[in-house]
Design an enzyme around this catalytic site. Structure first.
Site, mmCIF file in Angstrom:
data_model
loop_
_atom_site.group_PDB
_atom_site.id
_atom_site.type_symbol
_atom_site.label_atom_id
_atom_site.label_comp_id
_atom_site.label_asym_id
_atom_site.label_seq_id
_atom_site.Cartn_x
_atom_site.Cartn_y
_atom_site.Cartn_z
ATOM 1 N N ILE A 3 -89.667 -65.436 -30.947
ATOM 2 C CA ILE A 3 -88.490 -65.780 -31.368
ATOM 3 C C ILE A 3 -88.264 -67.067 -32.309
ATOM 4 C CG2 ILE A 3 -85.849 -66.020 -30.630
ATOM 5 C CD1 ILE A 3 -86.827 -64.313 -28.372
ATOM 6 N N CYS A 4 -87.891 -66.890 -33.349
ATOM 7 C CA CYS A 4 -87.430 -68.115 -34.018
ATOM 8 C C CYS A 4 -85.896 -68.486 -34.322
ATOM 9 C CB CYS A 4 -88.006 -68.224 -35.448
ATOM 10 S SG CYS A 4 -87.810 -69.504 -36.558
ATOM 11 N N VAL A 5 -85.828 -69.529 -33.424
ATOM 12 C CA VAL A 5 -84.007 -69.928 -33.447
ATOM 13 C C VAL A 5 -84.094 -71.426 -33.175
ATOM 14 C CG1 VAL A 5 -84.113 -69.686 -30.799
ATOM 15 C CG2 VAL A 5 -81.923 -69.643 -32.404
ATOM 16 N N ASN A 39 -85.696 -62.829 -37.347
ATOM 17 C CA ASN A 39 -86.229 -64.105 -36.594
ATOM 18 C C ASN A 39 -87.020 -63.775 -35.374
ATOM 19 O OD1 ASN A 39 -82.751 -64.498 -37.302
ATOM 20 N ND2 ASN A 39 -84.350 -65.808 -38.107
#
Length: 222
Positions: free
Chosen positions: A94-96, A87
């Site tokens: 950051i991919c969240v 992620n």
């Protein structure tokens, strides 16, 4: 120097200042916040790699950028320390979900930081920015863990207290941290931690199901 401070309403600036001051004095476990005195919307942070993961022993630098629409819009998060994680993109993005569709103005910066730390414990390969890391996490956990551990040793200061201290000094001085002891951390950060056991269990189930299917096919041919 570009800054979003002048674009934020005074009451939002006061709220951000209050939360950042609280976070600096009383940060979540394993997290430290270093306010940027010149720009309150650029938060510098360090996160300790959680035990039981390939990131254990590392100290990861990251930053949160608060946009002009904060808190109506979520902040943007970036790892400054190179990390092998499904992620985290090549540029550190950051991919969240909490930084995207799950964001609400009430969540706050502390919640974001805790969620990012949890992402080191429970990566989400379904929303991978690093497709190779996501694929390895699902198909070959040992290789994934080895790659993640190697980058932690090289870039995350995973040389015990001395490495973490150097990473902290690098953050304070604004330079990139480097490992003082690239020896393998081993222990719970290796292939025996809870993440490894979870994925090993999933592989065992798939293997058992495949054997069962193969057996049925063989019986049909008799």
């Amino acid at each position: 120097m570009n800054s979003n401070v002048e674009n934020l309403p005074p009451h939002i600036i006061r709220l951000v200042y209050k939360e950042v001051t609280t976070l600096t004095a009383d940060p979540p476990d394993g997290i430290k916040v270093f306010p940027n005195e010149e720009d309150l919307t650029d938060l510098q942070v360090t996160i300790e790699g959680p035990e039981g993961t390939p990131y254990a022993g590392g100290l990861f630098r990251m930053k949160l950028l608060l946009g002009k629409d904060f808190p109506a819009s979520p902040p943007k998060g970036y790892f400054l320390t190179k990390i092998f994680h499904p992620n985290v993109g090549a540029n550190g993005e950051i991919c969240v979900n909490v930084l995207k569709r799950d964001w609400t103005a009430e969540l706050g910066i502390r919640h974001v930081l805790l969620t990012i730390k949890c992402l080191l414990i429970h990566p989400n390969p379904e929303s991978a920015l690093n497709e190779e890391a996501g694929r390895l996490l699902l198909e070959n956990y040992e290789e994934y863990a080895a790659r993640a551990r190697l980058l932690t040793e090289i870039h995350g200061g995973a040389g015990g207290p001395s490495g973490r201290a150097e990473a902290g000094r690098a953050l304070a001085s604004g330079t990139e941290a480097s490992s003082t002891d690239p020896g393998a951390p081993g222990g719970p950060g290796g292939a025996e931690g809870p993440m490894a056991k979870k994925h090993a269990g999933e592989r065992d189930k798939k293997l058992a199901a495949k054997k069962k299917t193969d057996k049925k096919r063989a019986l049909r041919r008799l």
